[in-house]
Motif scaffolding. Structure first.
Motif: not given
Length: 129
Positions: A30-47
């Protein structure tokens, strides 16, 4: 012979109130996700995976509600498109398209998609339907 400490559990170490809290794996993630500013989906493959999923759902709906050949063909096209995307995207960008090794993913997705397309095109019409 009778040792009273033989069956007893070892005493727990005393709790030091000044000792630091050791974070769990979930807390670190959770801490890493907050620091990086999580995107949904987080990769082009996810989209792209979401697009394949939507196309698959449309294909299934068409197969149920309209002409089954068109629906199965759309579903097959979605699977072949997923195989193509898995083949060309680098592993770090493949997202949810990457389940196994690249070759296995491409062969399974492309093989099943191609087989579905072949069957949709070659099964003869049934009389009375």
């Amino acid at each position: 012979m009778n040792d009273p400490a033989a069956g007893a559990e070892p005493p727990e170490p005393p709790v030091d109130p000044d000792e630091e809290h050791v974070p769990s794996v979930d807390e670190i993630a959770d801490e890493i996700a907050e620091e990086e500013g999580r995107r949904y989906p987080s990769t082009l493959g996810g989209l792209l995976y979401l697009g394949v999923l939507a196309a698959g759902a449309v294909g299934i709906a068409l197969a149920v509600l309209d002409d089954w050949r068109v629906g199965v063909s759309v579903l097959a096209g979605a699977m072949v498109a997923a195989a193509t995307m898995r083949l060309v995207l680098p592993a770090r960008d493949a997202g949810m398209l990457a389940v196994r090794h690249r070759l296995v993913d491409v062969l399974l997705l492309g093989g099943v998609g191609g087989l579905l397309l072949f069957l949709a095109r070659t099964i003869p019409n049934q009389p009375g339907l």
